[in-house]
Design a protein around this motif. Structure first.
Motif, PDB file in Angstrom:
ATOM      1  N   ARG A 692       0.984  -1.324  -0.010  1.00 39.00           N
ATOM      2  CA  ARG A 692      -0.101  -0.125  -0.127  1.00 39.00           C
ATOM      3  C   ARG A 692       0.944   1.378   0.127  1.00 39.00           C
ATOM      4  N   LEU A 693       0.408   1.958  -0.921  1.00 40.06           N
ATOM      5  CA  LEU A 693       1.275   3.442  -1.045  1.00 40.06           C
ATOM      6  C   LEU A 693       0.913   4.317  -0.052  1.00 40.06           C
ATOM      7  N   GLU A 694       1.452   4.811   0.999  1.00 38.87           N
ATOM      8  CA  GLU A 694       1.097   5.703   1.947  1.00 38.87           C
ATOM      9  C   GLU A 694       1.933   7.107   1.796  1.00 38.87           C
ATOM     10  N   ASN A 695       0.993   8.304   2.051  1.00 42.60           N
ATOM     11  CA  ASN A 695       1.594   9.536   1.751  1.00 42.60           C
ATOM     12  C   ASN A 695       2.199   9.724   3.449  1.00 42.60           C
ATOM     13  N   ASN A 696       3.300  10.501   3.279  1.00 42.99           N
ATOM     14  CA  ASN A 696       3.789  11.085   4.517  1.00 42.99           C
ATOM     15  C   ASN A 696       4.398  10.011   5.484  1.00 42.99           C
ATOM     16  N   THR A 697       5.074   8.855   4.918  1.00 42.66           N
ATOM     17  CA  THR A 697       5.422   7.864   5.633  1.00 42.66           C
ATOM     18  C   THR A 697       6.784   8.063   6.110  1.00 42.66           C
ATOM     19  N   MET A 698       7.727   9.213   5.441  1.00 39.48           N
ATOM     20  CA  MET A 698       9.071   9.249   5.961  1.00 39.48           C
ATOM     21  C   MET A 698       9.385  10.681   6.110  1.00 39.48           C
ATOM     22  N   ASP A 699      10.228  11.131   6.690  1.00 40.60           N
ATOM     23  CA  ASP A 699      10.715  12.587   6.870  1.00 40.60           C
ATOM     24  C   ASP A 699      12.190  12.349   7.319  1.00 40.60           C
ATOM     25  N   PHE A 700      12.754  13.596   6.991  1.00 44.20           N
ATOM     26  CA  PHE A 700      14.046  13.824   7.244  1.00 44.20           C
ATOM     27  C   PHE A 700      14.307  14.249   8.867  1.00 44.20           C
ATOM     28  N   VAL A 701      15.331  13.640   9.269  1.00 45.57           N
ATOM     29  CA  VAL A 701      15.552  14.218  10.639  1.00 45.57           C
ATOM     30  C   VAL A 701      17.011  15.124  10.783  1.00 45.57           C
ATOM     31  N   PHE A 702      17.838  14.909   9.630  1.00 51.37           N
ATOM     32  CA  PHE A 702      18.822  15.657   9.182  1.00 51.37           C
ATOM     33  C   PHE A 702      19.140  15.592   7.805  1.00 51.37           C
ATOM     34  N   LYS A 759      31.536  17.238  -2.411  1.00 54.08           N
ATOM     35  CA  LYS A 759      32.294  18.306  -2.694  1.00 54.08           C
ATOM     36  C   LYS A 759      31.636  19.645  -2.540  1.00 54.08           C
ATOM     37  N   GLN A 760      32.438  20.565  -2.459  1.00 52.02           N
ATOM     38  CA  GLN A 760      31.996  21.974  -2.394  1.00 52.02           C
ATOM     39  C   GLN A 760      31.056  22.430  -3.442  1.00 52.02           C
ATOM     40  N   GLY A 761      29.831  23.027  -3.128  1.00 49.29           N
ATOM     41  CA  GLY A 761      28.984  23.379  -3.847  1.00 49.29           C
ATOM     42  C   GLY A 761      27.269  22.952  -3.578  1.00 49.29           C
ATOM     43  N   THR A 762      26.453  23.168  -4.366  1.00 49.60           N
ATOM     44  CA  THR A 762      25.098  22.758  -4.147  1.00 49.60           C
ATOM     45  C   THR A 762      24.822  21.292  -4.427  1.00 49.60           C
ATOM     46  N   HIS A 763      24.184  20.558  -3.871  1.00 49.91           N
ATOM     47  CA  HIS A 763      24.041  19.397  -4.192  1.00 49.91           C
ATOM     48  C   HIS A 763      22.396  18.993  -3.717  1.00 49.91           C
ATOM     49  N   THR A 764      21.740  17.902  -4.351  1.00 53.91           N
ATOM     50  CA  THR A 764      20.645  17.630  -4.165  1.00 53.91           C
ATOM     51  C   THR A 764      20.400  16.067  -3.767  1.00 53.91           C
ATOM     52  N   ILE A 765      19.776  15.942  -2.475  1.00 51.08           N
ATOM     53  CA  ILE A 765      19.914  14.512  -1.890  1.00 51.08           C
ATOM     54  C   ILE A 765      18.274  14.071  -2.148  1.00 51.08           C
ATOM     55  N   THR A 766      18.260  12.668  -2.689  1.00 47.82           N
ATOM     56  CA  THR A 766      16.954  12.464  -2.852  1.00 47.82           C
ATOM     57  C   THR A 766      16.822  10.802  -2.449  1.00 47.82           C
ATOM     58  N   VAL A 767      15.841  10.547  -1.550  1.00 49.26           N
ATOM     59  CA  VAL A 767      15.522   9.356  -0.893  1.00 49.26           C
ATOM     60  C   VAL A 767      14.114   8.701  -1.482  1.00 49.26           C
ATOM     61  N   ILE A 768      14.292   7.430  -1.862  1.00 48.70           N
ATOM     62  CA  ILE A 768      13.055   6.633  -2.364  1.00 48.70           C
ATOM     63  C   ILE A 768      12.815   5.297  -1.389  1.00 48.70           C
ATOM     64  N   ASP A 769      11.555   4.920  -1.120  1.00 45.37           N
ATOM     65  CA  ASP A 769      11.486   3.825  -0.650  1.00 45.37           C
ATOM     66  C   ASP A 769      10.787   2.666  -1.335  1.00 45.37           C
ATOM     67  N   ASP A 770      10.534   1.553  -0.952  1.00 43.88           N
ATOM     68  CA  ASP A 770      10.105   0.360  -1.795  1.00 43.88           C
ATOM     69  C   ASP A 770       8.963   0.633  -2.499  1.00 43.88           C
ATOM     70  N   LEU A 771       7.884   1.610  -1.720  1.00 44.59           N
ATOM     71  CA  LEU A 771       6.626   1.776  -2.309  1.00 44.59           C
ATOM     72  C   LEU A 771       6.814   2.987  -3.320  1.00 44.59           C
ATOM     73  N   ASN A 773       7.496   6.273  -2.484  1.00 45.06           N
ATOM     74  CA  ASN A 773       7.704   7.452  -1.865  1.00 45.06           C
ATOM     75  C   ASN A 773       9.021   8.121  -1.914  1.00 45.06           C
ATOM     76  N   GLU A 774       9.041   9.436  -2.240  1.00 42.69           N
ATOM     77  CA  GLU A 774      10.278  10.158  -2.378  1.00 42.69           C
ATOM     78  C   GLU A 774      10.403  11.555  -1.756  1.00 42.69           C
ATOM     79  N   LEU A 775      11.433  11.916  -1.099  1.00 43.95           N
ATOM     80  CA  LEU A 775      11.718  13.165  -0.492  1.00 43.95           C
ATOM     81  C   LEU A 775      13.054  13.738  -1.176  1.00 43.95           C
ATOM     82  N   LYS A 776      13.086  15.253  -1.072  1.00 37.63           N
ATOM     83  CA  LYS A 776      14.342  15.681  -1.469  1.00 37.63           C
ATOM     84  C   LYS A 776      14.826  16.879  -0.511  1.00 37.63           C
TER      85      LYS A 776
END
Length: 783
Positions: A692-702, A759-771, A773-776
């Motif tokens: 089952r795909l659910e919203n708001n199932t994960m969040d960044f702590v840092f 490295k020095q500069g701007t980077h994008t962190i992306t996480v995706i779970d099994d279902l 869900n994606e956060l950036k």
């Protein structure tokens, strides 16, 4: 009538002359004999002297006496004017005798002036002696006798006679030379003062002591011969020593006296100060100052108010420090950063509006609002905490979030009803830091506001469930002033009695300094609602306490604004506050405003209004509680018969499922909440064959911010240390896949932490779970 008319016509010139003389005689005496500036004199409610401020001309001249003590009256009459009550302003016999003796001696050896004439001479500022001046004094003395009673003339003399140096008047002389009030003087002391106006230079210490003593003893002997005093009194009186050095005036409430002198200059003011309490508080402040200055904290202030009358009972504007540490600053009225002292008011206003229930969970998680990132004092997070506990623990993050939810503009408008003078700028000026010390106020206004809360609860029962129009009135310090609370009305103006009671009731749970929760089980412990505050940089330490009878406010810090380590409301201000309460009479707690509270079902876990699926308890809360939200954290889930896994209709028949209510917090709140609540149970994971795909199932702590600036640190070998990215997932068994700028860097399960060295500069962190869900998050890295 005709005879009178003919007489006036025949003696026209004489009548005019007599009329002119009579008019001149009537108006010859000024309406106010004395226009000299006077000292500001402030007394306690029992008329004891608290202190005084010197007159503008540098003279210690107290306002005119109300009455002349009997001893002084007897002494001055026997010494200066034995026939005072028998003459009409001058004594012809005395004048005649004086003239004969002075002519024989070819110099002035005796004066013939009466006390009435001496009053006139004093009012004319001792003009140069001459026969014409003497004649004027005589005429004016008779006029004075016609206008004033003998007692009033005697008061004028006692109030304006010179007593040596810059001391004018009996009352000041009594304090200056004996350290006592005039009515407290002995016969010998009174006789000493009675002879001084005749020769004021005799009083200087170390000079003319024998001359002064001889004059005093001759007066005492006359008092004995005239039967005014008996033999024993006379013998004891002549043995008394003369004053050897001047006494300092009492300075029992110096800052209070100076404050009164600003508005009542040159007046005698009877205040509401309890002098015995004032002296005790002075001693407590002195002891506390000696302890605090070891931490280089030199200033403090204490204010005690009577809740019922709103009168000032004790007023200590500063510690007994020195000029180098701003001893003259009145810290009761000086504006200082509020710290956390406004939190109870936001709590109360949110209860009043129905936006909050006392035990409702509020978020305590890493927070950033428009670039503002508040921090708790202990730099930790609870995830979720009951609102009343957030208040008693004075947590910063929950209150910033509460203010954001309630509305900054709305709260700023609410504060106007409290008439807090120094919070006078727009909401935008303060921002969300308003609730954490971004504004300034005074100890005076904070005590006034807490007294208003107590007054609302007290008056609710007294007025048979009605309210006064103005509860947040200014405290006052005049003995005969009565607070004007306005008209009685059915509806409240600011907050209702139930809300005020709940707020004060919450504040009794604040843990007292240097104790544990056991304090409340001792019979000797007084129930006190209290709140502390510590400003940014440890510059200001506040502690305000409330009972149904009293408000005690304490501020501790440095008047020059210097912060000091360990300067906190709990550690530095509250011990003094509790010491002051210990010397005040004890009082019972407030009566619960039963009719202004309502019973509702509250979710036991979340503190919101209970849904049918919530385990609930019944509580009495504010009237507007029905406007509050229903529980959002209890949800029904479907599990298998063994209650081990979550299932759904796609993978299990309804006959083999069980529906349960489950307490579920959002991932980030849950991450911190379960660290402090061992009984928190995360959601069961889905069975392997159920998805089952659910919203708001994960969040960044840092990092929590969507865009964060991060600086890399170097280790022992001068190599960069990794950045540890942390994530919380609602499903403990979920796999999380990590990407740095679309490049896969790792997979985590259960404990979602990923180390990277970008490295020095701007980077994008992306996480995706099994279902899916994606956060950036975006990070800006600096070396």
């Amino acid at each position: 009538m005709k005879i009178v008319f003919n007489f006036l016509k025949q003696h026209k010139i004489k009548v005019i002359m007599i009329s002119v003389f009579m008019v001149a005689y009537y108006f010859c005496l000024p309406k106010n004999l004395f226009d000299n500036p006077t000292s500001t004199v402030v007394t306690a409610k029992n008329n004891e002297l608290l202190g005084a401020v010197i007159a503008d001309d540098g003279q210690w001249r107290f306002p005119e006496l109300d009455t002349v003590p009997k001893k002084f009256e007897q002494c001055i009459l026997q010494f200066e004017d034995a026939y005072f009550y028998n003459h009409f302003g001058f004594n012809p016999i005395s004048i005649g005798k004086a003239m004969i003796e002075n002519i024989k001696a070819k110099k002035v050896v005796r004066g013939g002036s009466t006390l009435t004439q001496q009053v006139i001479r004093l009012s004319r500022k001792n003009k140069k002696r001459s026969y014409f001046e003497k004649f004027q004094e005589l005429i004016l003395a008779t006029r004075l006798e016609l206008r004033h009673s003998k007692k009033e003339i005697l008061k004028l003399y006692a109030s304006h006679a010179p007593f040596g140096g810059n001391v004018v008047g009996l009352e000041m002389a009594s304090w200056r030379y004996f350290g006592l009030q005039p009515h407290q003087l002995s016969w010998a002391e009174t006789a000493t003062l009675a002879v001084l106006p005749n020769a004021p230079s005799l009083i200087y210490p170390g000079k003319n002591q024998q001359k002064l003593k001889n004059k005093r003893n001759r007066l005492l002997q006359k008092l004995y011969k005239e039967g005014v005093i008996d033999r024993i009194t006379y013998d004891l009186a002549i043995e008394e020593e003369l004053p050897q050095k001047p006494y300092l005036l009492p300075e029992i409430a110096s800052h209070f006296v100076q404050e009164i002198a600003m508005n009542k200059k040159g007046k005698r003011v009877k205040s509401s100060i309890d002098i015995h309490l004032q002296k005790q508080v002075n001693n407590l402040v002195k002891q506390h100052y000696l302890r605090q200055k070891q931490n280089e904290v030199y200033n403090m202030a204490v204010l005690v108010l009577d809740v019922k009358t709103r009168k000032v009972l004790s007023y200590v504007g500063n510690s007994p420090t020195d000029k180098a540490h701003q001893k003259d600053v009145n810290n009761i009225i000086a504006p200082r950063s509020t710290g956390s002292t406004l939190k109870p008011f936001l709590y109360a206003q949110m209860l009043q509006s129905g936006d909050l229930l006392p035990t409702q969970l509020v978020a305590d998680i890493p927070t950033e609002i428009a670039g503002y990132s508040p921090k708790n004092f202990n730099l930790t997070f609870d995830g979720a905490v009951p609102a009343n506990e957030a208040l008693t623990r004075s947590l910063n993050i929950p209150f910033v979030r509460m203010l954001k939810y309630y509305g900054l503009e709305k709260f700023r408008e609410d504060l106007k009803a409290y008439h807090i003078k120094h919070i006078n700028k727009s909401a935008d000026y303060y921002g969300l830091s308003l609730i954490l010390g971004g504004a300034e106020t005074s100890l005076w206004d904070l005590c006034k506001t807490f007294a208003g809360y107590a007054g609302i609860v007290n008056h609710y029962e007294e007025l048979k469930h009605n309210y006064y129009q103005r509860e947040f009135v200014e405290p006052h310090f005049l003995f005969d002033t009565v607070s004007n609370f306005g008209e009685i009305q059915k509806n409240y103006t600011t907050i209702d009695a139930g809300t005020a009671f709940l707020t004060l009731n919450t504040l009794i749970e604040v843990n007292r300094p240097y104790t544990d929760q056991a304090w409340k089980y001792y019979d000797s412990s007084q129930t006190i609602a209290w709140k502390t505050g510590t400003s940014f940089g440890n510059k200001d330490a506040w502690s305000i306490g409330v009972t149904p009878k009293y408000v005690v406010g304490v501020w501790v810090g440095n008047s020059d604004g210097e912060g000091r380590p360990n300067l906190t409301g709990v550690g530095s201000a509250s011990p003094l506050m509790f010491n002051v309460f210990d010397i005040l009479p004890k009082s019972n707690w407030f009566l619960e405003p039963y009719e202004n509270l309502t019973e509702v079902s509250i979710c036991d876990k979340s503190g919101f209004l209970a849904k049918t699926i919530c385990p609930s308890i019944t509580k009495r809360v504010q009237k507007n509680a029905m406007k509050a939200k229903s529980c959002m954290y209890h949800k029904q889930i479907v599990v298998d018969k063994d209650e081990r896994f979550r299932v759904n209709s796609n993978c299990e028949s309804i006959a083999n499922t069980v529906t349960k209510a489950w307490f579920i917090l959002p991932p980030l709140m849950a991450y911190y909440y379960q660290q402090n609540n061992a009984d928190y149970k995360p959601l069961p994971k889905y069975r392997a064959d159920c998805h089952r795909l659910e919203n708001n199932t994960m969040d960044f702590v840092f990092p929590t911010k969507y865009v964060s600036k991060i600086s890399l640190t170097r280790g022992i070998n001068n190599e960069f240390n990794p950045i540890i990215l942390t994530l919380k997932h609602a499903n403990a068994e979920a796999n999380v896949y990590w990407y740095l700028d679309k490049k896969f860097v790792g997979k985590t399960q259960q404990y979602h932490e990923q180390a990277i060295i970008p490295k020095q500069g701007t980077h994008t962190i992306t996480v995706i779970d099994d279902l899916g869900n994606e956060l950036k998050r975006v990070i800006e890295v600096k070396n």
